[in-house]
Design a protein around this motif. Sequence first.
Motif, PDB file in Angstrom:
ATOM      1  N   GLY A  58       0.847  -1.203   0.000  1.00  0.00           N
ATOM      2  CA  GLY A  58       0.000   0.000   0.000  1.00  0.00           C
ATOM      3  C   GLY A  58       0.871   1.236   0.000  1.00  0.00           C
ATOM      4  N   HIS A  59       0.336   2.292  -0.542  1.00  0.00           N
ATOM      5  CA  HIS A  59       1.078   3.558  -0.498  1.00  0.00           C
ATOM      6  C   HIS A  59       0.908   4.215   0.857  1.00  0.00           C
ATOM      7  N   THR A  60      -0.161   3.807   1.539  1.00  0.00           N
ATOM      8  CA  THR A  60      -0.362   4.279   2.909  1.00  0.00           C
ATOM      9  C   THR A  60      -0.676   3.045   3.724  1.00  0.00           C
ATOM     10  N   LYS A  61      -0.646   3.188   5.048  1.00  0.00           N
ATOM     11  CA  LYS A  61      -0.906   1.987   5.850  1.00  0.00           C
ATOM     12  C   LYS A  61      -2.382   1.559   5.726  1.00  0.00           C
ATOM     13  N   GLU A  62      -3.247   2.545   5.520  1.00  0.00           N
ATOM     14  CA  GLU A  62      -4.661   2.182   5.349  1.00  0.00           C
ATOM     15  C   GLU A  62      -4.840   1.317   4.112  1.00  0.00           C
ATOM     16  N   GLU A  63      -4.151   1.739   3.049  1.00  0.00           N
ATOM     17  CA  GLU A  63      -4.248   0.979   1.807  1.00  0.00           C
ATOM     18  C   GLU A  63      -3.710  -0.434   2.015  1.00  0.00           C
ATOM     19  N   LEU A  64      -2.603  -0.546   2.743  1.00  0.00           N
ATOM     20  CA  LEU A  64      -2.025  -1.859   3.020  1.00  0.00           C
ATOM     21  C   LEU A  64      -3.017  -2.723   3.783  1.00  0.00           C
ATOM     22  N   ARG A  87       6.215 -14.645  14.152  1.00  0.00           N
ATOM     23  CA  ARG A  87       6.714 -13.363  14.641  1.00  0.00           C
ATOM     24  C   ARG A  87       6.458 -12.352  13.536  1.00  0.00           C
ATOM     25  N   VAL A  88       6.392 -11.091  13.918  1.00  0.00           N
ATOM     26  CA  VAL A  88       6.254 -10.027  12.935  1.00  0.00           C
ATOM     27  C   VAL A  88       7.414  -9.070  13.134  1.00  0.00           C
ATOM     28  N   LYS A  89       8.144  -8.820  12.050  1.00  0.00           N
ATOM     29  CA  LYS A  89       9.269  -7.891  12.145  1.00  0.00           C
ATOM     30  C   LYS A  89       8.995  -6.709  11.252  1.00  0.00           C
ATOM     31  N   ILE A  90       9.542  -5.581  11.631  1.00  0.00           N
ATOM     32  CA  ILE A  90       9.376  -4.414  10.793  1.00  0.00           C
ATOM     33  C   ILE A  90      10.734  -3.864  10.406  1.00  0.00           C
ATOM     34  N   GLU A  91      10.848  -3.489   9.157  1.00  0.00           N
ATOM     35  CA  GLU A  91      12.106  -2.921   8.697  1.00  0.00           C
ATOM     36  C   GLU A  91      11.796  -1.645   7.925  1.00  0.00           C
ATOM     37  N   ALA A  92      12.472  -0.578   8.296  1.00  0.00           N
ATOM     38  CA  ALA A  92      12.275   0.684   7.607  1.00  0.00           C
ATOM     39  C   ALA A  92      13.529   0.970   6.793  1.00  0.00           C
ATOM     40  N   TYR A  93      13.358   1.187   5.500  1.00  0.00           N
ATOM     41  CA  TYR A  93      14.511   1.463   4.634  1.00  0.00           C
ATOM     42  C   TYR A  93      14.742   2.964   4.588  1.00  0.00           C
ATOM     43  N   ASN A  94      15.960   3.346   4.923  1.00  0.00           N
ATOM     44  CA  ASN A  94      16.361   4.757   4.933  1.00  0.00           C
ATOM     45  C   ASN A  94      15.761   5.535   6.101  1.00  0.00           C
ATOM     46  N   GLN A 101       8.055   3.016  18.175  1.00  0.00           N
ATOM     47  CA  GLN A 101       7.419   3.194  16.868  1.00  0.00           C
ATOM     48  C   GLN A 101       7.195   1.843  16.208  1.00  0.00           C
ATOM     49  N   LYS A 102       8.218   0.983  16.316  1.00  0.00           N
ATOM     50  CA  LYS A 102       8.114  -0.348  15.687  1.00  0.00           C
ATOM     51  C   LYS A 102       6.932  -1.101  16.264  1.00  0.00           C
ATOM     52  N   LEU A 103       6.861  -1.083  17.568  1.00  0.00           N
ATOM     53  CA  LEU A 103       5.790  -1.820  18.242  1.00  0.00           C
ATOM     54  C   LEU A 103       4.435  -1.305  17.816  1.00  0.00           C
ATOM     55  N   GLU A 104       4.340   0.023  17.773  1.00  0.00           N
ATOM     56  CA  GLU A 104       3.075   0.653  17.414  1.00  0.00           C
ATOM     57  C   GLU A 104       2.634   0.241  16.013  1.00  0.00           C
ATOM     58  N   LYS A 105       3.583   0.238  15.086  1.00  0.00           N
ATOM     59  CA  LYS A 105       3.247  -0.112  13.721  1.00  0.00           C
ATOM     60  C   LYS A 105       2.810  -1.565  13.598  1.00  0.00           C
TER      61      LYS A 105
END
Lengths: 438, 126
Positions: A58-64, A87-94, A101-105
């Motif tokens: 998604g281009h936004t989290k809502e879209e995702l 498990r769920v992992k989050i990776e932010a590029y750049n 923040q990670k937990l929240e997302k």
Amino acid sequence: MTELKSIIKVFSAIPLLNKVVHEQKNPFFVVDLPPEAASQIMDRTFLVRSLFEYWAEGHTKEELYDNLRKLSKDFIAPFLKHDKTFRVKIEAYNKTLTPDQKLEKIQSLPQDVLDFQGKANLKWPDNSFHLFEYYGPAGSTPYEEPSVIYFGRFLKDGQRDKIQQYHLQKRHFIGNTSMDAGLSLIMANMGKVKHGDLVYDPFVGSGSLLVACAHFGAYVAGSDIDYTIVHGVGKSSRHKNKKRSSDESIHTNLKQYNLQHHYIDILLADSSKHNMLRTGVQFDAIITDPPYGIREPSKKIAGTRDKNNTLDVKTNYSLSESFLDLLNFAAKFLKLGGCLVYWLPIYRPDYTEDNIPQHPSLKLVGNCEQTLTTLIARRLIVMEKCSTCQGDVGEKGAIVVEDHYKNNFRDRYFQVGLPQTQYNGEEQINSKDTEDDT
Amino acid sequence: MKLITHNMLTSNIIKGVTKGFPLKIVAPTDKVQIVEVDFNPEFTSRMMHKLDYDALYTAAETLGHSEGLPKEVVPDFETNEEFLKKVHHVLMQIEVQEGELVCPETGRAFPIHNGIPNMLLKEDEV
């Protein structure tokens, strides 16, 4: 991308990538591949970091979240079972995200869709789910919000770890310009080197490219004009050692990795003398790193007399000439479909595509820059033999539209330039790419 | 130097030479070794298509290692494993450590030292 496309050609049973949409500096891209093919690719690639099963974007989290909700229940169900850990992992590029923040997302992912019944296991889950947020090209100012977000399930990693196994630090025999393990393996991939191939390196040095090709099961041979490197004698290239030990050779390098059965021969020879090989000799690939005239001088045998009338037997070989020779050699001795892979050094301010040598029998299939400083780079050139050459056209058909080395390359190399690992506008040969799979 | 390599080399790099193949191998018996190399039938079969078989046979014979190797290629060579094994032995397992490769036209000798042929020419031969 070039490495990926070459690997795909190795496994010719894989249907060609349909329309891979790949934005130049975005390290994520989505492909449509049968699972077996995906596995084969990941077993060979060094540049693709990991492969994930594509779930939604998604281009936004809502879209995702909307797209996640659209996934069929049958598709998701197997992963939600109570006996499957996740498990769920989050990776932010750049961008760097704080743990909060990670937990929240992660927590704002739709719980009704990702309704895991099983236990969470952060270390060794049955299934690992990943949320990727893209905040712009590496090194640029991160976007406020990610421009695209992906969600997928981890499938397989690429072969980056193999690079450690072949690291030059542990290699028995090295020279001043031995190609590093990662790049050697990537070059072998670009050359579509596979089990049973016959590979030749006309500027073999300490054989680092041959080691990489032997790793993929090829039978390897090469030549070099330098007696000391071919025989593994003289001054050592290692910092501490004075002299080379008595068993330094390309053969012992292969033996170090139990690849000695793939060794054919090394010749002490001038690679510009194509007649040394009989017409009809054919190689599956020619993988090489010709001298750039900087640390190792470019040389060939010719007769010229200097002012004292003594013969300068090994004469300096103009850089342009050496690359044209290489193309003529490849056009003559490659099988149809076989690849020539080599490095072309460039002075970036002067570089244009016209500087790449051409030959009527060779098609350019890859041209990747490795930036070294703001002024100097080298380009990994991949050419595929697409037609057999006849007579003179073959023997001497190589041309270069715009000679890059008119001005002395060596002098330009020693001009001050700033070291760089990023460059705007081009796919970097060092980039880390991740890949999603539908 | 293995015979698979010998099968590729010519002395046509010498000025004026056009019939520099095959090179004659001169090597003392104690400088010719037999090494063990894993047999790969697909590779051997593929090489068969690109070899000059007569030159291979003659070279093996010169070195005294041609027993069992047929003088001519058998018609079913692609699948005849027994034949391929013999070819494999001659191609990959015979190594000349010291000796010479001699140009059939001029008699010029290219030395082989530590298993490595030296094909570099002198100034007046280019």
